[in-house]
Design an enzyme around this catalytic site. Structure first.
Site, short mmCIF file in Angstrom:
data_model
loop_
_atom_site.label_atom_id
_atom_site.label_comp_id
_atom_site.label_asym_id
_atom_site.label_seq_id
_atom_site.Cartn_x
_atom_site.Cartn_y
_atom_site.Cartn_z
N HIS A 119 2.06 -0.80 3.77
CA HIS A 119 0.67 -1.02 3.40
C HIS A 119 0.00 -1.72 4.59
O HIS A 119 0.68 -2.48 5.31
CB HIS A 119 0.64 -1.92 2.16
N ASP B 49 7.64 -7.66 1.72
CA ASP B 49 6.37 -7.44 1.04
C ASP B 49 6.74 -6.96 -0.37
O ASP B 49 7.11 -5.81 -0.58
CB ASP B 49 5.56 -6.39 1.79
N CYS C 200 -4.40 2.51 1.48
CA CYS C 200 -4.11 1.52 2.52
C CYS C 200 -2.78 1.77 3.21
O CYS C 200 -2.06 0.83 3.56
CB CYS C 200 -4.17 0.10 1.98
N GLN D 210 4.76 -4.70 -4.74
CA GLN D 210 5.05 -3.66 -5.75
C GLN D 210 6.42 -3.84 -6.40
O GLN D 210 6.80 -3.02 -7.24
CB GLN D 210 4.97 -2.26 -5.11
N LYS E 174 -1.21 -7.82 -9.69
CA LYS E 174 -0.42 -6.61 -9.96
C LYS E 174 0.66 -6.87 -11.00
O LYS E 174 1.44 -5.99 -11.34
CB LYS E 174 0.23 -6.10 -8.67
N1 7TS Z 1 1.65 -4.56 -0.05
C1 7TS Z 1 1.80 -3.50 -0.85
C2 7TS Z 1 3.08 -2.75 -0.86
C3 7TS Z 1 0.74 -3.15 -1.71
O1 7TS Z 1 0.89 -2.11 -2.52
C4 7TS Z 1 -0.46 -3.89 -1.68
C5 7TS Z 1 -1.64 -3.53 -2.51
C6 7TS Z 1 -0.52 -4.99 -0.82
C7 7TS Z 1 0.55 -5.30 -0.01
C8 7TS Z 1 -1.72 -5.86 -0.75
O2 7TS Z 1 -1.92 -6.54 -1.93
P1 7TS Z 1 -3.24 -7.42 -2.13
O3 7TS Z 1 -3.15 -7.92 -3.52
O4 7TS Z 1 -3.19 -8.48 -1.12
O5 7TS Z 1 -4.39 -6.48 -1.93
N2 7TS Z 1 -1.68 -2.19 -2.88
C9 7TS Z 1 -2.74 -1.55 -3.43
C10 7TS Z 1 -2.68 -0.23 -3.81
O6 7TS Z 1 -1.70 0.48 -3.72
N3 7TS Z 1 -3.87 0.15 -4.31
O7 7TS Z 1 -4.68 -0.92 -4.25
C11 7TS Z 1 -3.99 -1.98 -3.71
#
Ligand code: 7TS
Length: 417
Positions: A132, A209, A374, A212, A235
């Site tokens: 990501h 990371d 992303c 997920q 999430k």
């Molecule tokens: N890493 C992964 C693997 C992710 O899927 C996401 C967000 C992030 C980091 C960043 O998370 P945040 O909460 O800091 O934004 N992924 C997604 C997605 O798949 N669709 O919207 C956000």
């Protein structure tokens, strides 16, 4: 509660759904919501909403400052939530859990503090091709600023990491290996423990990371032997605006501060300051207090249901989705088989652009995500500008997968793909 929502390790999904107010809504009159976008953000159970509401109604105050009843209650709730989050990921101490705005900020914190103090021109960081942007761009910024060299573990055609190539890359003696525990596009669950073991053997630190993974499967930082682990509350049934960085104690202690301001200091003189202890050293300014309370409530909720049961349920749903999607002519799923996959399915579909797919599905009340999610370099690798993505969580049903497939047949009718 555990009794009625989980029976013999199996989720009673109808009971679970009743916990989520938004799932009762119709997108338009007569069109019930089918929410298949939990990888972007999950829905929130009533318990989380109520915990935040109760905090504002009865305990709202700033933390770590006032010596009055409300300030003490707010501080207690904020720190209690940290302990819950720390226990949920198996951290030895809550001091090793730093609240951030989200997973993105957690990774940036490491890049800006650890990266800038300990890395020099020519030092190598290993990432993967499935990252990501949150675990890519902070390192690119560092690379540009410091001349750090980025290397990438390749993704194979079936969406797995090429571990043989990884072993070769480790000969470059990297300082850090930073990788997604689970891909938000391919759904691949990467062998985190093995990746970390090999990183350590080569003398590198490992950053996971876990945006997920923590919401969907048991994650234990001590078992993984992770040096850093980053994730977001939103999430995992919690609110937006808060996430966490776990770090190994001695590394966090050696790291310089991140942002400057109130709370992160022990002493301030006109021209100097002494940093506070962990974890406050990295938490400048008034934090997201109600959100921390919601984060703690989300962890309570996931624990009550049981993260194993949640993972098992998603595994069933995703296996069923893969089977049903295979029937749809012209549809191509990215990523590995159900064995190595979490609850995410991204696909391309003949001539229909993912945005059109998403719009047609929305007319049926079905929420999916369309775009590059992303992860542009990963899409480039598969020669795709965008994909459509359905993602599943504890509240999704087999019937919703059927609704998705019916919706896709409608797309096919319109586009003749
Ligand atoms: N890493 C992964 C693997 C992710 O899927 C996401 C967000 C992030 C980091 C960043 O998370 P945040 O909460 O800091 O934004 N992924 C997604 C997605 O798949 N669709 O919207 C956000």
């Amino acid at each position: 509660m555990k009794m009625d929502r989980v029976q013999n390790g199996t989720l009673n999904v109808e009971q679970v759904r009743a916990d989520f107010p938004v799932l009762q809504r119709e997108v338009r009159p007569g069109v019930p919501l089918v929410y298949l976008d939990s990888a972007a953000t999950s829905q929130k159970p009533l318990e989380v909403i109520q915990a935040m509401d109760a905090y504002y109604r009865s305990s709202n105050a700033n933390i770590h400052r006032g010596i009055h009843t409300l300030a003490e209650e707010a501080t207690y709730l904020y720190e209690e939530a940290r302990s819950k989050v720390a226990a949920f990921i198996g951290a030895a101490s809550p001091k090793q859990v730093i609240y951030t705005r989200n997973c993105t900020e957690a990774i940036n914190l490491v890049a800006y503090t650890w990266g800038r103090k300990f890395l020099q021109a020519g030092d190598v960081i290993i990432l993967t091709e499935m990252e990501h942007h949150a675990n890519l761009v902070p390192w690119q910024i560092l690379a540009e600023e410091r001349g750090v060299q980025l290397e990438f573990i390749p993704v194979t055609a079936d969406g797995m990491l090429d571990l043989e190539a990884y072993k070769k890359l480790l000969e470059k003696e990297p300082k850090l290996v930073a990788f997604a525990h689970m891909s938000n596009v391919l759904g691949t669950i990467n062998p985190a423990k093995e990746i970390i073991r090999l990183a350590h053997q080569a003398g590198a630190l490992a950053l996971v990371d876990a945006a997920q993974s923590v919401p969907h499967m048991p994650v234990n930082v001590q078992d993984l032997d992770a040096d850093f682990l980053a994730f977001s509350a939103h999430k995992m049934c919690g609110p937006t605006g808060i996430g966490a960085l776990y770090g190994r104690k001695e590394i966090l202690e050696a790291m310089p501060v991140f942002m400057g301001g109130g709370d992160m200091i022990k002493k301030v003189h006109l021209r100097s300051f002494t940093p506070n202890e962990l974890p406050y050293k990295f938490e400048a300014g008034t934090p997201a207090i109600a959100e921390a309370v919601g984060f703690g409530a989300a962890v309570d909720y996931l624990k009550k249901i049981g993260i194993e049961a949640i993972g098992a349920h998603e595994h069933q749903i995703v296996a069923y989705a893969l089977e049903r999607l295979e029937e749809v002519p012209g549809l191509k799923v990215l990523g590995p088989s159900a064995d190595n996959r979490g609850g995410v399915v991204a696909f391309s579909f003949g001539v229909a652009h993912p945005h059109d797919i998403s719009q047609i599905l929305d007319s049926e009340g079905i929420a999916i995500r369309a775009g590059h999610h992303c992860a542009m370099p990963l899409h480039d690798k598969f020669h795709l500008a965008a994909t459509a993505r359905a993602s599943f969580y504890l509240y999704n049903t087999h019937q919703e997968v059927d609704r998705l497939v019916e919706g896709l047949y409608k797309v096919r009718e319109i586009f003749g793909s």
